[in-house]
Enzyme design. Structure first.
Site, PDB file in Angstrom:
ATOM      1  CG  ASP A 224      -0.186  -0.337   2.539  1.00  0.00           C
ATOM      2  OD1 ASP A 224       1.147  -0.159   2.556  1.00  0.00           O
ATOM      3  OD2 ASP A 224      -0.675  -0.450   3.664  1.00  0.00           O
ATOM      4  CG  ASP A 225      -0.198   4.830  -1.757  1.00  0.00           C
ATOM      5  OD1 ASP A 225       0.464   4.113  -2.447  1.00  0.00           O
ATOM      6  OD2 ASP A 225      -1.111   5.058  -2.376  1.00  0.00           O
TER       7      ASP A 225
END
Ligand code: WTA
Length: 775
Positions: free
Chosen positions: A645-646
């Site tokens: 994910d970020d």
């Protein structure tokens, strides 16, 4: 691969296999390298009909003595463990003779690179020979087939005022079947502080050292036995009760690694207050700023903030109280005023006279706490009552308040600590993490103290006065278990072996790593140089959310592969799924999920159960989604490949790209920002920020500095971007989504791998960005 010669296996020591060419007339001993590939031909054994098995990942393969083993291709590193891998009946004696063919040097691939625990280590390990993998497998199978039986047996070793009822655990982790709910030992009442302190004192260990404290300056130290620690905790508990802190109240602790830090945590746990924790050590290397502290104070509205006036880290003095002061002023401006700031006078860093003070609100710890009684009854809480909240980064700008409850967390941290470090009562344990992170909660404080362990708490910096400080401390306290992060290993490795070899380190028995995947070269250095090739490394994969270890080697139980966290802990069912959420079997790569709850799991995100479900349980219905990528090799070993994910992992600290972006755009001259992670030699990942300025603002070095400073002030020094890359525009799709994939490639200079840019609203942006790369 060419066959080189026939050899007889004659003898081995724990470090080297000696092989000689064919009998009857052996030539000079041949020293095989660990990577030398051999084919076993035959062997004999002093015990008739004994079975023999070679470690083959998780599966041990057996064959009757005298016949060819099914797995006959081994490296000489395997060979030296033949005996320890053999499932010998007691009194079986030694393998006397082994014939093998040298095939040549194996082309070591990381996956095939097995590092075996020494036979001496295995013989003493909690899960080991003669059961070895079989011992683990038996326990593991039971833990996943009968979690209630498995965990209730372990839980019975703790003190409960009342036992759980009606069931050991209840769960729904399938969003399709309703609200996600995880409960362990519900209905039982207990107290984690009682279990960590009183229980150990009552067992006759009151005189055992609980904490060795080492200050910033060599020679500055202190210690507390379990009985003394209990007294101190009780005094603070009584004080907190006196000022009106009770069950369910929040207390923010913003302290450096002084003994008062675990004291404060345990005192809150004793009276059932939820301690919420802001890591201040991180002011230096991973620290939250006054603004981040204020954000957390505003969120939980504590009755008391506990801090100290200052801390010395290396040559720097950090005025913690001043950071708290500005956070409290900020809170007051937002209508939340905190009535009490209990301040410990850390004399070695700063005299009280020099400390800024607000009469009526600020109170010196030393003036009030020692006046209280050293006896304090514990508050029995439900196993599912909250124990603490810890904020962690997610992929949005808002940190998530991860909530852990009492009973399951207690049982899980204690058990994982015991097995993953092969803990023995004589061990001296040192975890270098700050208590402000989950590692400091679970494995500086609760896990070890629940086991009655002696811990080392270090206030200073590992590079002060020089890079040998860690090993100086190891020798001074005879540390036997040393648990740290790959980023520290890499930075010490860079400073050179002589800082390590100058010290004996002979007390070391087990090493540990946490926070990010440890790259094989750092692993090898840690193993060979720090551990003198004799200490297994427990590479523990887990998360703030999981409370404790999820995938980790049990030292001595199976061979390790440098860089792999190996196999799941008891009760943990990891699965790898593809993008559609289908479980993938065997050798594969994909997203790491967990299939069932475990006692240490977090229960919700504070005040936002919906976000809890959306983030962790909706991406792959039926599973807990970890946010990590993972591959599994042919032997079943797990290799964590990082966040999908970020979220960036800088020096083992999770930072959401969105958090850094929102700090950057708060700068009046920044119009837009996009942040990506790039490989960093020491920190694992570095922060690389693409910044679009407000129309007409010129690029300048001062502006870069001021943007970095904005992030430092808003989040903390550890989140400061390593690089600001000017961006006249950002690569966006027609729907306005930033294509981070392209930014990652530009940031890591992989310009020939940019891929398809035709879906961009304005593909020319890419060329502009490349042309500004060196600005
Ligand atoms: C990463 C820290 C590989 C992972 C305990 C995870 C690791 C995140 C390891 C959690 C490891 C932690 N090998 N990756 N041994 N340990 N990670 O919440 O990406 O600060 O999701 O908890 O760190 O970070 P957190």
């Amino acid at each position: 691969m060419a066959q080189i010669s026939h050899i007889n296996y004659c003898s081995y020591s724990s470090h080297r296999v000696s092989l000689v060419s064919p009998s009857p007339r052996p030539t000079a001993p041949f020293k095989a390298q660990p990577s030398t590939l051999l084919r076993l031909v035959r062997w004999s054994h002093s015990a008739p009909r004994c079975r023999y098995s070679l470690g083959d990942g998780m599966g041990t393969r057996s064959a009757a003595a005298g016949s060819s083993p099914r797995r006959s291709l081994v490296t000489s590193d395997h060979l030296r463990h033949v005996e320890s891998m053999a499932q010998l009946p007691s009194g079986a004696g030694k393998i006397s003779h082994l014939n093998a063919v040298i095939l040549g040097e194996s082309l070591a691939s990381e996956e095939n690179d097995l590092v075996f625990p020494s036979p001496e280590f295995s013989a003493q390990a909690l899960v080991s020979s003669p059961n070895r993998c079989a011992g683990y497998q038996q326990m593991y199978r039971r833990s996943v087939e009968d979690p209630a039986g498995f965990w209730s047996e372990i839980a019975s070793q703790f003190c409960w005022k009342e036992k759980w009822h009606p069931e050991v655990y209840a769960e729904n982790i399938d969003v399709g079947k309703g609200t996600v709910r995880i409960e362990w030992f519900k209905g039982a009442t207990t107290n984690i502080c009682y279990n960590a302190l009183d229980r150990n004192v009552e067992a006759g260990n009151g005189g055992k050292v609980a904490i060795y404290w080492e200050g910033n300056e060599p020679g500055q130290d202190g210690q507390l036995t379990y009985a003394e620690l209990l007294d101190k905790v009780c005094q603070l508990s009584n004080y907190l009760k006196h000022v009106g802190v009770g069950k369910g109240d929040a207390v923010v602790i913003y302290l450096p690694m002084l003994m008062e830090l675990p004291i404060a945590m345990l005192a809150c746990a004793r009276i059932g207050a939820v301690h919420r924790y802001s890591p201040q050590m991180s002011v230096v290397f991973a620290g939250f700023s006054a603004e981040s502290l204020a954000q957390r104070i505003l969120d939980c509205k504590p009755k008391v903030v506990i801090t100290c006036n200052a801390v010395q880290r290396g040559p720097k003095t950090i005025h913690l109280k001043e950071i708290v002061d500005s956070a409290l002023t900020e809170c007051a401006n937002d209508g939340i005023s905190i009535g009490l700031c209990l301040t410990y006078e850390n004399q070695s860093a700063m005299e009280r006279e020099a400390t800024k003070w607000q009469e009526g609100r600020d109170v010196w710890w030393q003036d009030v706490v020692p006046k209280f009684s050293t006896k304090c009854l514990v508050e029995w809480v439900d196993a599912e009552d909250p124990l603490f909240l810890l904020y962690t980064s997610g992929s949005t700008g808002k940190p998530k308040g991860v909530l852990h409850t009492t009973g399951g967390y207690m049982v899980y941290t204690a058990t994982t600590f015991k097995y993953a470090f092969d803990y023995k009562p004589s061990d001296i344990y040192w975890c270098t993490a700050d208590c402000g992170w989950i590692t400091g909660h679970s494995y500086v404080t609760y896990g070890p103290l629940l086991n009655g362990a002696t811990i080392v708490v270090f206030e200073g910096a590992p590079s002060y006065p020089d890079s040998g400080r860690c090993w100086d401390i190891v020798d001074k306290y005879k540390v036997s278990i040393f648990y740290t992060a790959p980023t520290l290993v890499r930075s010490l490795m860079r400073d050179g072996d002589e800082y390590v070899t100058r010290y004996s380190r002979k007390s070391l028995r087990v090493l540990g790593s946490v926070g990010e995947p440890i790259n094989p070269s750092a692993w090898r250095w840690f193993f060979n140089v720090v551990g003198d090739s004799r200490c297994p490394i427990s590479d523990t994969w887990w998360q703030t959310e999981t409370g404790g270890f999820m995938i980790a080697p049990l030292p001595g139980a199976w061979p390790q592969k440098p860089g792999s966290a190996t196999f799941p802990f008891f009760g943990v069912l990891p699965v790898i799924v593809d993008e559609k959420g289908n479980e993938i079997e065997g050798e594969c790569s994909g997203y790491l999920c967990i299939k069932k709850s475990w006692p240490g799991a977090f229960r919700t995100l504070y005040g936002d159960h919906e976000r809890f479900e959306t983030t962790y349980f909706k991406p792959f219905p039926g599973y807990y989604f970890t946010g990590d990528g993972c591959s599994r090799d042919k032997d079943g070993y797990h290799w964590l490949t990082g966040r999908v994910d970020d979220v960036i992992n800088v020096s083992g600290h999770r930072i959401g790209t969105a958090e850094v972006e929102s700090a950057l755009v708060s700068h009046p001259q920044c119009a837009e920002a996009a942040v990506v992670g790039v490989e960093h030699e020491v920190k694992g990942q570095g922060i690389y920020a693409f910044v679009t300025l407000v129309e007409g603002v010129p690029y300048s070095e001062e502006l870069q500095k001021s943007l970095i400073l904005t992030v430092r002030n808003q989040i903390g020094a550890f989140a400061a971007p390593d690089k600001i890359h000017w961006a006249p525009g950002l690569p966006k799709t027609r729907s306005g989504k930033i294509m981070r994939r392209i930014l990652r490639k530009i940031a890591s200079r992989q310009l020939d791998e940019l891929g398809d840019t035709s879906t961009l609203a304005d593909p020319s942006v890419v060329d502009q960005l490349i042309s500004l790369s060196d600005c």
